[in-house]
Design an enzyme around this catalytic site. Structure first.
Site, PDB file in Angstrom:
ATOM      1  N   GLU A 191      24.732  36.259  37.611  1.00 43.50           N
ATOM      2  CA  GLU A 191      23.806  36.300  37.262  1.00 43.50           C
ATOM      3  C   GLU A 191      22.999  37.297  38.131  1.00 43.50           C
ATOM      4  O   GLU A 191      21.994  37.773  37.419  1.00 43.50           O
ATOM      5  CB  GLU A 191      23.202  34.741  37.502  1.00 43.50           C
ATOM      6  CG  GLU A 191      21.453  34.323  37.797  1.00 43.50           C
ATOM      7  CD  GLU A 191      21.544  33.456  39.209  1.00 43.50           C
ATOM      8  OE1 GLU A 191      21.958  32.223  38.657  1.00 43.50           O
ATOM      9  OE2 GLU A 191      20.484  33.309  39.099  1.00 43.50           O
ATOM     10  N   SER A 234      33.361  28.649  40.388  1.00 45.70           N
ATOM     11  CA  SER A 234      32.012  28.239  40.039  1.00 45.70           C
ATOM     12  C   SER A 234      30.964  28.310  41.584  1.00 45.70           C
ATOM     13  O   SER A 234      31.601  27.608  42.773  1.00 45.70           O
ATOM     14  CB  SER A 234      31.526  26.638  39.914  1.00 45.70           C
ATOM     15  OG  SER A 234      29.917  26.252  40.334  1.00 45.70           O
ATOM     16  N   HIS A 252      27.932  38.153  41.844  1.00 45.18           N
ATOM     17  CA  HIS A 252      27.685  37.352  41.224  1.00 45.18           C
ATOM     18  C   HIS A 252      27.326  37.632  39.561  1.00 45.18           C
ATOM     19  O   HIS A 252      26.095  38.488  39.754  1.00 45.18           O
ATOM     20  CB  HIS A 252      26.859  35.791  41.536  1.00 45.18           C
ATOM     21  CG  HIS A 252      26.951  34.447  40.251  1.00 45.18           C
ATOM     22  ND1 HIS A 252      26.263  34.500  39.502  1.00 45.18           N
ATOM     23  CD2 HIS A 252      27.286  33.471  41.021  1.00 45.18           C
ATOM     24  CE1 HIS A 252      26.533  33.734  39.237  1.00 45.18           C
ATOM     25  NE2 HIS A 252      27.129  32.367  39.900  1.00 45.18           N
TER      26      HIS A 252
END
Ligand code: F3S
Length: 290
Positions: A135, A229, A133
């Protein structure tokens, strides 16, 4: 049974849709577009939602997909999205003489500061989250010493560290709270000195709790969000484990499951990057029997 025969009750989660950080990032890009001050790019798609990304593309806002692409630019503004980026990307943007607009969510920024500070003090950093991911990629890029990413119980059990090494554990903001606690328990037994900072964002926790509560009493559950997502996928898992008839859709057009239509009590929730417009459309279609 005809659609109109069903007395349908629709429960829409109050926490469905954009969280504070995503709303802030999206607003930032639209503000930049209004200024019309040379080329604008977001570093990665601003959110995991194809509709929004297409709308931005129509306004001439480009997406940079890699460091290599960024290194070839020498004009324009780069907007950093809510996920954040590694420290080296800030350096690269400056070195290329580009304008930098930072829309990193303040909660993610806080994780950057925590890992930077503790790793500078020699601690080993453990990030609980999905290694792929963006992030997590961003958080790793602020670590000054060594870092491990752990996502599953199996990985946590297999993970080894010299017990004398101090460990600082943080989490990806969208990680599941219960899973986080389980993993922390396993990891904590491996070192004499462990600091754990639960950096799961409240917006995610609240959305997950509300989704679970609704799914428990709903006959069918609709989860709306982009395919990639991760927070929507987790919402789906939570709802699916409480309500067999749970569907995962991207837009109102995907809502074709007649099983859902025949349910009396239908719950709706949506991931952090789902625009209000889409949620309203789904809600309207469900109320009107699609
Ligand atoms: Fe920020 Fe939490 Fe959203 S970390 S981007 S407010 S999910």
């Amino acid at each position: 049974m005809k659609n109109e025969d069903v007395q349908r009750e629709v429960i829409l989660a109050k926490s469905a849709g954009f969280c504070f950080g995503v709303q802030r990032a999206v607003d930032t890009v639209y503000e930049q577009a209004e200024k019309n001050d040379g080329p604008i790019y977001t570093y990665g798609p601003i959110i995991h939602n194809e509709e929004v990304v297409c709308d931005l593309a129509a306004r001439g806002i480009g997406v940079i997909h890699s460091e290599e692409e960024l290194a070839r630019l020498n004009e324009g503004t780069i907007v950093i999205r809510s996920h954040g980026v590694p420290e080296r990307i800030y350096r690269l943007i400056r070195e290329q003489g580009l304008e930098l607009v930072d829309a990193t969510c303040p909660f993610v920024k806080k994780i950057h500061r925590i890992v930077q500070e503790h790793s500078q003090n020699g601690m080993h950093i453990v990030i609980i989250g999905d290694d792929r991911h963006p992030e997590v990629e961003g958080i790793k890029g602020w670590v000054k010493s060594s870092v491990s990413v752990i996502e599953t119980e199996e990985q946590a059990r297999e993970w080894t560290v010299d017990p004398s090494v101090s460990v600082c554990i943080v989490s990806q903001t969208t990680f599941n709270n219960n899973k986080f606690k389980d993993l922390v328990e396993i990891i904590s037994k491996k070192s004499y000195n462990v600091i754990c900072v639960n950096t799961i964002c409240n917006a995610t926790g609240e959305r997950q709790t509300e989704a679970a509560q609704i799914a428990e009493k709903a006959d069918a559950m609709i989860v709306i969000g982009g395919k990639s997502s991760s927070n929507t996928q987790k919402l789906y898992e939570i709802c699916r484990s409480r309500c067999n008839k749970t569907v995962y859709i991207q837009t109102a057009a995907d809502l074709t499951d007649s099983d859902i239509l025949e349910s009396r009590r239908i719950g709706i929730t949506a991931g952090a990057s789902t625009p209000k417009k889409i949620i309203e459309e789904v809600q309207k279609n469900v109320r009107n029997g699609f």
